[in-house]
Design an enzyme around this catalytic site. Structure first.
Site, PDB file in Angstrom:
ATOM      1  N   SER A 145      -4.151  -7.556   1.086  1.00 18.79           N
ATOM      2  CA  SER A 145      -4.624  -6.182   1.254  1.00 18.79           C
ATOM      3  C   SER A 145      -6.156  -6.122   1.125  1.00 18.79           C
ATOM      4  O   SER A 145      -6.852  -6.748   1.919  1.00 18.79           O
ATOM      5  CB  SER A 145      -3.922  -5.284   0.239  1.00 18.79           C
ATOM      6  OG  SER A 145      -4.145  -3.932   0.548  1.00 18.79           O
ATOM      7  N   ASP A 221       5.115  -2.170   6.805  1.00 16.69           N
ATOM      8  CA  ASP A 221       4.058  -1.941   5.803  1.00 16.69           C
ATOM      9  C   ASP A 221       3.785  -0.437   5.687  1.00 16.69           C
ATOM     10  O   ASP A 221       3.414   0.213   6.662  1.00 16.69           O
ATOM     11  CB  ASP A 221       2.781  -2.680   6.220  1.00 16.69           C
ATOM     12  CG  ASP A 221       1.774  -2.765   5.084  1.00 16.69           C
ATOM     13  OD1 ASP A 221       1.457  -1.714   4.497  1.00 16.69           O
ATOM     14  OD2 ASP A 221       1.329  -3.885   4.786  1.00 16.69           O
ATOM     15  N   HIS A 253       4.384  -3.813   2.026  1.00 16.37           N
ATOM     16  CA  HIS A 253       3.072  -4.208   1.495  1.00 16.37           C
ATOM     17  C   HIS A 253       3.170  -4.878   0.121  1.00 16.37           C
ATOM     18  O   HIS A 253       2.151  -5.247  -0.458  1.00 16.37           O
ATOM     19  CB  HIS A 253       2.199  -2.946   1.396  1.00 16.37           C
ATOM     20  CG  HIS A 253       0.721  -3.205   1.384  1.00 16.37           C
ATOM     21  ND1 HIS A 253       0.022  -3.628   2.484  1.00 16.37           N
ATOM     22  CD2 HIS A 253      -0.202  -3.098   0.387  1.00 16.37           C
ATOM     23  CE1 HIS A 253      -1.255  -3.766   2.180  1.00 16.37           C
ATOM     24  NE2 HIS A 253      -1.428  -3.466   0.902  1.00 16.37           N
TER      25      HIS A 253
END
Lengths: 275, 275
Positions: A145, A221, A253
């Site tokens: 991320s 996600d 995610h």
């Protein structure tokens, strides 16, 4: 440097250390996994940069990377994601301030402590090299991320430093994202020209990466609209950047996603680090 | 039953669910990993019981078991370690009350909600069987620390239920330990005869386990003096109990230890579950 903890793990040692950082002007904490082979001499190292809200601890305890690093004889470094503590500016939202350093050097008040680029790219490597059996000539970098953003931008802006780069659900185009514009405005000011050096898509268009590149992002996600995967994919294709971008069906995610593909990523880096 | 979350993980799904428990009279939360194969029909299941202070979440996020369960086509259940919430008795110390149910049915006030034996051995299996693709004829059990105590005592007291049992740094002899005597006194009363059914060493002497058994405990376990490993080892040897007790050099009580040997344990159970 202070030793916070050391745990035997997959035949090696998972340590946690803290030290006074010159870059951030704060006490910084990091995790370091050394495989068994580090007892004999310097080993290659994979940097693991974490995402929003994380400390040095999340990836260290949830990503399952030690198993594969032990198998490959590779060290893992888990830096924190921002300076912390009293006197360090913060923000009420989870995506700015402490836990959200975005791997840049802030130039605006009150973010003076936020010098995470210098910390991760310069100060911590120098510290590790002096203290541990790590081979600075063999480094690779990955991240999740916001940490994927850090990994991609550092890999492209520090040519020759990292032999390979990978990322899990990286923020790829922060200058056009909710995860970027507000933070860059705060940390770097209104001048968007200063932002470009911290945007993986713009860096891909401009310079690319001279080495193997691997990205995994889940099709489910929940933050997909903030990542800019499409823009990065286009920039990769336009540049003819050698590399692999995988969209993984059904994955989100979370660390359940990250851990599912950690073996692939560590093996990918090992191939570059040991060649 | 409420679905709290579902994350794709190693090709399967890591779910978290909650439900009103009759046994404890509270809302209970558990984790359930279903491998890809569960889409086709019932799969074997490995129960993973956690230790002091843990919820359903710790082993689910830190033990790295899903990787191996996915490879073997086995489901994993992660129950909570006690009832929780307002109106549920608690204690200031970390090793009694919420997070420290010790896998027994409390008979003394104010611990009426603490019916973790019935919950884990009866209610939750029945619930799972009705709702998920789990084969109740193929169950095995493992656990860490207090959860190792739970796994060993359930395996020995429910003959025919579990095909194999294993444990990581289990509390083996709670009737003679700081981790046992105070809690048993509170939950079960002063009569030590009632404690014996919850002591793996005494159960080993009395009945043993009719199936494969594997235990790993670290030589650097910081709680080693509370586990009673020596007494259990002697009882195993005296009984000629088939099984393996490994003392792992340098490992402590943490999840860094647990995750290091999880592959071995899941493979060990898979052999029993698929035979």
């Amino acid at each position: 440097m202070k030793t916070i903890s050391e745990n035997t793990c997959f035949g090696g040692v998972q340590g946690v250390f803290s030290h006074a950082s010159e870059a951030t002007g704060t006490e910084m904490t990091f995790g370091l996994f050394l495989p068994m082979e580090a007892q004999e001499g310097p080993v290659p190292v994979l940097w693991v940069l974490s995402g929003l809200t994380c400390t040095h601890e999340n990836a260290m305890t949830k990503a399952g990377a030690q198993r594969w690093a032990a198998e490959q004889g590779i060290a893992l470094v888990f830096p924190d994601t921002s300076p912390r503590g009293e006197g360090v500016a913060d923000d009420e939202s989870f995506d700015m301030g402490q836990g959200a350093g975005f791997y840049l050097n802030a130039t605006k008040d009150p973010w003076g402590h936020y010098q995470m680029w210098d910390y991760v790219a310069e100060e911590l490597p120098a510290l590790l090299e002096g203290q541990f059996a790590i081979d600075e000539a063999r480094q690779s970098i990955t991240g999740h991320s916001m940490g994927g953003h850090g990994a991609l931008t550092m890999a492209m802006r520090l040519p020759g430093r990292y032999r390979s780069v990978s990322a899990f659900a990286p923020i790829c185009h922060p200058t056009q994202s909710e995860w970027g514009r507000r933070q860059f405005t705060a940390y770097l000011g209104e001048d968007e020209a200063a932002w470009a050096r911290h945007d993986a898509t713009l860096l891909m268009t401009k310079t690319g990466f001279d080495g193997p590149l691997l990205i995994d992002t889940g099709t489910a996600d929940q933050f997909g609209d903030k990542l800019g995967t499409e823009a990065f994919a286009r920039a990769m294709a336009e540049r003819r950047q050698p590399g692999t971008l995988r969209l993984q069906k059904g994955y989100d995610h979370s660390y359940f996603f990250v851990s599912s593909f950690m073996e692939d990523h560590v093996d990918f880096h090992a191939q570059a680090l040991w060649s």
